[in-house]
Design a protein around this motif. Structure first.
Motif, short mmCIF file in Angstrom:
data_model
loop_
_atom_site.label_atom_id
_atom_site.label_comp_id
_atom_site.label_asym_id
_atom_site.label_seq_id
_atom_site.Cartn_x
_atom_site.Cartn_y
_atom_site.Cartn_z
N LEU A 157 0.82 -1.20 0.00
CA LEU A 157 0.00 0.00 0.00
C LEU A 157 0.86 1.25 0.00
N ALA A 158 1.91 1.24 0.82
CA ALA A 158 2.81 2.39 0.86
C ALA A 158 3.50 2.59 -0.49
N ALA A 159 3.87 1.49 -1.13
CA ALA A 159 4.50 1.59 -2.44
C ALA A 159 3.55 2.17 -3.46
N LEU A 160 2.25 1.77 -3.38
CA LEU A 160 1.27 2.29 -4.32
C LEU A 160 1.04 3.77 -4.11
N VAL A 161 0.90 4.17 -2.84
CA VAL A 161 0.69 5.59 -2.54
C VAL A 161 1.89 6.42 -2.97
N GLN A 162 3.09 5.87 -2.75
CA GLN A 162 4.31 6.60 -3.12
C GLN A 162 4.42 6.75 -4.63
N SER A 163 4.09 5.69 -5.35
CA SER A 163 4.17 5.74 -6.81
C SER A 163 3.16 6.70 -7.40
N ILE A 164 2.00 6.84 -6.73
CA ILE A 164 0.98 7.76 -7.23
C ILE A 164 1.33 9.20 -6.91
N SER A 165 1.87 9.45 -5.73
CA SER A 165 2.13 10.82 -5.30
C SER A 165 3.41 11.39 -5.88
N ASN A 166 4.40 10.54 -6.15
CA ASN A 166 5.68 11.04 -6.67
C ASN A 166 5.57 11.49 -8.11
N SER A 167 6.44 12.42 -8.49
CA SER A 167 6.56 12.84 -9.88
C SER A 167 7.85 12.30 -10.47
N GLY A 168 7.84 12.03 -11.75
CA GLY A 168 9.02 11.51 -12.43
C GLY A 168 9.52 12.47 -13.49
N TYR A 169 10.54 12.04 -14.22
CA TYR A 169 11.11 12.86 -15.30
C TYR A 169 11.00 12.11 -16.62
N GLN A 170 10.73 12.86 -17.65
CA GLN A 170 10.70 12.31 -18.99
C GLN A 170 11.69 13.08 -19.87
N LEU A 171 12.54 12.35 -20.56
CA LEU A 171 13.55 12.95 -21.45
C LEU A 171 13.11 12.76 -22.88
N VAL A 172 13.12 13.86 -23.62
CA VAL A 172 12.62 13.83 -25.00
C VAL A 172 13.64 14.48 -25.92
N VAL A 173 14.02 13.75 -26.96
CA VAL A 173 14.84 14.29 -28.05
C VAL A 173 14.09 14.03 -29.35
N SER A 174 13.68 15.10 -30.00
CA SER A 174 12.96 14.97 -31.27
C SER A 174 13.97 15.05 -32.41
N ALA A 175 14.27 13.91 -32.98
CA ALA A 175 15.27 13.85 -34.05
C ALA A 175 14.90 12.73 -35.02
N ALA A 176 15.21 12.96 -36.27
CA ALA A 176 14.95 11.95 -37.30
C ALA A 176 16.01 10.86 -37.23
N THR A 177 15.75 9.76 -37.91
CA THR A 177 16.73 8.67 -37.97
C THR A 177 18.00 9.17 -38.66
N PRO A 178 19.17 8.99 -38.05
CA PRO A 178 20.41 9.48 -38.67
C PRO A 178 20.62 8.90 -40.07
N GLN A 179 21.11 9.75 -40.95
CA GLN A 179 21.35 9.37 -42.34
C GLN A 179 22.82 9.59 -42.69
N PRO A 180 23.32 8.86 -43.69
CA PRO A 180 24.70 9.11 -44.13
C PRO A 180 24.88 10.55 -44.60
N VAL A 181 26.02 11.12 -44.27
CA VAL A 181 26.33 12.48 -44.72
C VAL A 181 26.34 12.50 -46.25
#
Length: 568
Positions: A157-181
């Motif tokens: 129960l404590a784990a559930l409450v902690q997981s609901i109340s805590n905030s996390g981080y999301q890392l986002v990089v918007s980039a296309a698939t690398p292509q040959p130069v």
């Protein structure tokens, strides 16, 4: 008119629950550097992905599947990295310590080993590097302290409450698939100081240094020692000897060729193409018709004893042997240093790449050797982001330049070597300039020099190096190496850097809990609406029953007070 309140009753709480009241805090942006990606001899190296949209976790998290791991390079070992990849980590953000010149030896060794592993691997996950900032260190500390969230909980129960109340981080990089130069051309440029020969072709000595660098992150690979030091010494020697060649009294009977080659970190592709141009394609060229020896300069910016790497030891009495003897005499006379160590390694054509640049010339049966402070070509010091300009002592660079220039002068002017090369030519006003060498090194390290960033004919660094070489030599000619389209020897890819967005978000379990709460609320409203008649009747009955009870209570109170009921 009674429909509107029902809709408001249902919709308003949902809108309030889903409104952006701190589900995602303000995003922050920072520049990150992607792991190098290239193909060499048919083998893929580095990371093949660039896009990233995943939750962040610390390096000690146990459940890393499809998560971005934020770790310090000093703390992440090679076995730890392999474990993260095998457990399904979706991406890596590696933090580079601030002040690379002052890190501990243990941290430096950890970074070198990790870079070597990263460059040798073929990865299907995006890997990025970022320099440590206060914001990133706070992110790292938060992730490290939170761990998996529920791991430190005392109950489910404590784990559930902690997981609901805590905030996390999301890392986002918007980039296309690398292509040959698009333009894979590697440029090499060479200039000449012609000898004072007659009709016969004078003997030629070729001085070579490749100008590109390598490292786990192309946009951070400045390569001060490997091989900015070689470029600096070559340009300084061109300056020193150009003054001797400009006077008829000191003009030697030797031609000097100064070659700044491209693609040194991709199997010396530029050197190979330059040799093909002068030995196979241009039948009228006599530039390499009478070569005494080829001297390659590589990683000469450290205060360590010099090593002469050869594929075949020079024959006794040959021009190469004379140069080595002169170099030993100069190092002993000027600095009391030990004799130059000769490192003999045969060429292994079965390897994906050659060890040293002189092997390209040895394959074409030209006497050649590489001068370096490194004992082996396999050291990770040759391909690291730690190779910054601060890691090259100016005194060591000046000392090595003086020794090489004096030994070469004794080969050009045999009289100087009579009784032993004492190294007294480049003294006083003719001595190598510390300011000049610092200027050449600053020019070479002014921008990252990874091969993928220098390809094409419009590279600013290539233009600057060509202009510097043209200032002191004649007939500077560029030769461009382009890989074969069907079976390319190398393929370089784009997207060396990107922008990373960091969001502070609620975890997925919070969305699940919120969805369940909204569902329960809507179900309750649905039951109330469908049974509204029954509920109204029930409530009406309660109200009437209450009124009757209250009226009876009032009559009984009147009789008790002496009042008789009136009859009409």
């Amino acid at each position: 008119m009674d429909v509107l309140p029902y809709y408001l009753l249902v919709c308003l709480p949902v809108f309030i629950a889903l409104s952006p009241i701190n589900p995602v805090e303000a995003a922050s942006e920072l520049d990150v550097h992607r792991l190098a990606q290239f193909e060499l001899a048919g083998n893929t190296h580095g990371s093949k992905q660039a896009a990233l949209t995943m939750d962040a976790r610390g390096p000690t998290a146990t459940h890393v599947l499809r998560k971005t791991i934020v770790a310090k390079m000093c703390d992440l070992s090679v076995p730890g990295f392999r474990e993260l990849v095998s457990n399904g980590a979706g991406g890596l953000l590696l933090l580079i310590p601030a002040g690379l010149g002052s890190i501990t030896d243990q941290c430096r060794e950890a970074i070198l080993q990790l870079e070597e592993e990263l460059l040798a691997s073929e990865l299907d996950i995006p890997v990025y590097f970022a320099e440590e900032t206060e914001e990133l260190l706070d992110l790292y500390s938060t992730l490290a302290s939170e761990g998996e969230g529920s791991e430190a909980a005392s109950s489910a129960l404590a784990a559930l409450v902690q997981s609901i109340s805590n905030s996390g981080y999301q890392l986002v990089v918007s980039a296309a698939t690398p292509q040959p130069v698009k333009d894979q051309g590697v440029v090499s440029m060479a200039g000449t100081l012609p000898g004072a020969g007659g009709e016969d072709q004078p003997p030629t000595i070729v001085i070579v240094a490749h100008y590109d660098s390598a490292g786990a992150a192309p946009s951070l690979a400045t390569g001060a020692d490997s091989n900015g030091s070689g470029v600096s010494i070559l340009l300084e020697m061109a300056r020193l000897f150009s003054s001797l060649y400009s006077s008829s009294r000191s003009h030697p009977a030797y031609s000097l060729v100064f070659l700044l080659s491209g693609g040194g970190k991709i199997n010396y592709a530029g050197t190979k193409r330059w040799l093909e141009e002068h030995l196979d394609m241009d039948t009228t060229s006599d530039l390499l018709a009478n070569v005494d020896f080829v001297l390659c300069l590589d990683s000469l910016g450290k205060p360590a004893p010099l090593k002469l790497h050869v594929s075949k030891p020079p024959k006794e009495g040959s021009a190469g042997d004379i140069f080595l003897n002169n170099l030993n005499a100069v190092t002993k006379t000027l600095y009391g240093a030990p004799a130059v160590e000769m490192v003999h390694k045969k060429i292994n054509l079965a390897d994906d790449s050659l060890a040293w640049e002189h092997e390209r010339f040895s394959i074409r049966r030209l006497p050649a050797f590489t001068l370096s402070t490194l004992a082996s070509s396999q050291t990770p010091e040759r391909a690291t982001i730690l190779d910054t300009v601060d890691s090259v002592p100016r005194a060591a660079l000046e000392k090595n330049t003086r020794m090489i220039a004096e030994a070469l002068a004794c080969s050009l002017y045999p009289k100087l070597a009579e009784g032993g090369c004492t190294g007294q030519l480049f003294a006083g006003s003719l001595a190598p300039s510390a300011d000049s060498l610092a200027g050449w090194l600053d020019l070479a390290t002014s921008a990252p020099r990874h091969s993928s960033l220098l390809v094409g004919k419009n590279s600013d660094l290539v233009k600057s190096l060509t202009a510097a070489l043209s200032r002191y030599t004649h007939d500077v000619v560029k030769v461009t190496s382009t890989p074969d389209r069907r079976e390319p020897e190398y393929v370089l890819y784009d997207t060396p850097s990107a922008t990373l967005n960091i969001y502070r978000v609620k975890p997925a379990v919070f969305d699940l809990f919120l969805s369940a709460a909204i569902g329960c609320y809507l179900g309750l409203i649905y039951l109330l609406l469908n049974n509204s008649t029954v509920i109204v009747l029930f409530l009406t009955g309660l109200v009437k029953e209450k009124e009757v009870e209250m009226n009876g209570h009032a009559k009984s109170n009147g009789v008790k007070n002496g009042h008789k009921p009136h009859s009409y």
